[in-house]
Design a protein around this motif. Structure first.
Motif, mmCIF file in Angstrom:
data_model
loop_
_atom_site.group_PDB
_atom_site.id
_atom_site.type_symbol
_atom_site.label_atom_id
_atom_site.label_comp_id
_atom_site.label_asym_id
_atom_site.label_seq_id
_atom_site.Cartn_x
_atom_site.Cartn_y
_atom_site.Cartn_z
ATOM 1 N N ASN A 51 0.812 -1.234 0.000
ATOM 2 C CA ASN A 51 0.000 0.000 0.000
ATOM 3 C C ASN A 51 0.842 1.280 0.000
ATOM 4 O OD1 ASN A 51 -2.465 -1.503 0.162
ATOM 5 N ND2 ASN A 51 -2.028 -1.830 2.335
ATOM 6 N N LEU A 52 2.060 1.196 -0.512
ATOM 7 C CA LEU A 52 2.921 2.371 -0.552
ATOM 8 C C LEU A 52 3.363 2.645 -1.982
ATOM 9 C CD1 LEU A 52 5.309 1.759 2.509
ATOM 10 C CD2 LEU A 52 3.194 3.088 2.471
ATOM 11 N N ARG A 99 2.334 6.734 1.718
ATOM 12 C CA ARG A 99 0.959 6.288 1.544
ATOM 13 C C ARG A 99 0.192 7.330 0.732
ATOM 14 N NH1 ARG A 99 1.708 4.441 6.947
ATOM 15 N NH2 ARG A 99 1.639 2.148 6.992
ATOM 16 N N TYR A 100 -0.450 6.839 -0.320
ATOM 17 C CA TYR A 100 -1.235 7.724 -1.175
ATOM 18 C C TYR A 100 -2.263 6.872 -1.901
ATOM 19 C CZ TYR A 100 -2.545 10.755 -5.049
ATOM 20 O OH TYR A 100 -3.254 11.502 -5.953
ATOM 21 N N ASP A 101 -3.532 7.272 -1.847
ATOM 22 C CA ASP A 101 -4.608 6.434 -2.379
ATOM 23 C C ASP A 101 -5.185 6.945 -3.696
ATOM 24 O OD1 ASP A 101 -4.459 4.731 -0.156
ATOM 25 O OD2 ASP A 101 -5.765 6.048 1.014
ATOM 26 N N ARG A 122 4.948 1.950 -7.819
ATOM 27 C CA ARG A 122 4.983 0.989 -6.716
ATOM 28 C C ARG A 122 6.248 0.144 -6.780
ATOM 29 N NH1 ARG A 122 0.672 1.776 -3.904
ATOM 30 N NH2 ARG A 122 -1.207 2.576 -4.914
#
Length: 309
Positions: A51-52, A99-101, A122
């Motif tokens: 998730n990074l 972290r960035y969504d 990623r």
């Protein structure tokens, strides 16, 4: 002239090849150093982080300015809701795990108003600087990289200054994990750039290698496969070129119809290796007789990893 290099391991099985991926790419570049002594760079594909995303910025190396610049980067990232988890200064770069969504293209547009991201992805991490490959490999610990694949480049500056940001590889600005290296010249650069900008694409430089990366990423964002995009580039891009593109799980190439810019490849059951000259491939297998081949004019090709990513 310039020289390009590429290496992809097809699976995660135990390797008979004794060099790390980083060492192999560096050796190819060093063997072809006569083609580009001004700067060097690597696009390397590391294991994805949970998730990074990875962001690598160019930063100042002037005394007293680095700390202030890093503080400004942190403030800016916080304002656009990017949470820094880890950071490391290497040479003229700051590497960040965060972290960035959201989507990468809007993030890029917010970042580039203030700073220069060399790469976002990623898996992708672009390292490039002024200097020669062996020296820079030690400085940036390239030899420690032993991931699945990567591409690399050495540059002979002809149209722009010798600076880290004008070195290659180039990231497809706004798209995760797409990078290119290129030997040659795209002669319809401005026509193609304006077309891409009208589609919402963004650029950090005036370098034609960056245009190739953005063009391919734009094609894929519109539904084309990478193989389709490589094929289309032979018609859409004018000039003399041999280029490599890398994504999170593949490496592709294309050569123009004149084929004035060299490219040699070697393939076995374990790997595919690509260089501008055969002497680069010989560095990987000293004392061995290799069955190499040179891609034909107006040709393209793609090699993908055979394991889930």
């Amino acid at each position: 002239m310039c020289a390009i290099a590429g290496l992809l391991f097809k699976t995660d099985k135990d390797r008979n090849f004794t060099m790390t991926t980083g060492q192999a790419l560096t050796q190819i570049l060093d063997a072809t150093l006569h083609r580009g002594p001004d700067s060097a760079g690597w696009a390397i594909y590391k294991e994805p982080l949970d998730n990074l995303i990875r962001i690598r910025f160019m930063i100042s190396r002037k005394n007293g300015e680095t700390d202030d610049e890093i503080k400004r980067i942190h403030r800016h990232l916080k304002c656009i809701k990017v949470q820094v988890v880890h950071e490391e200064i290497q040479g003229c770069t700051l590497g960040i795990h965060a972290r960035y969504d959201g989507e990468i293209l809007p993030l890029t547009k917010k970042l580039e108003k203030e700073f220069i991201p060399f790469s976002i992805g990623r898996r992708l991490d672009i390292i490039k600087d002024v200097g020669q490959p062996l020296e820079l490999s030690r400085k940036y610990k390239i030899d420690e990289f032993n991931g699945s694949h990567g591409i690399a480049h050495i540059r002979l500056a002809t149209e722009s200054g010798v600076r880290p940001d004008t070195a290659h590889p180039f990231w497809a600005c706004g798209f995760a994990d797409v990078a290119t290296v290129h030997n040659g010249q795209i002669t319809n650069y401005w026509i193609m750039r304006r077309r891409l900008e009208r589609k919402g694409m963004t650029f950090q430089t005036h370098n034609d290698t960056e245009l190739i990366a953005v063009y391919l990423a734009c094609q894929m964002s519109c539904g084309a496969t990478l193989e389709d995009a490589l094929k289309a580039s032979l018609d859409d891009l004018d000039g003399t070129f041999s280029y490599l593109v890398a994504t999170k799980d593949s490496i592709g190439y294309a050569k123009d119809k004149i084929a004035a810019k060299p490219m040699v490849k070697y393939e076995n059951d374990e790997m595919i290796a690509i260089a501008s000259e055969e002497v680069g491939l010989n560095r990987l297998f000293p004392g061995q007789s290799l069955e190499t081949s040179e891609p034909a004019p107006s040709s393209y090709g793609l090699w993908s990893r055979l394991v889930p990513q």
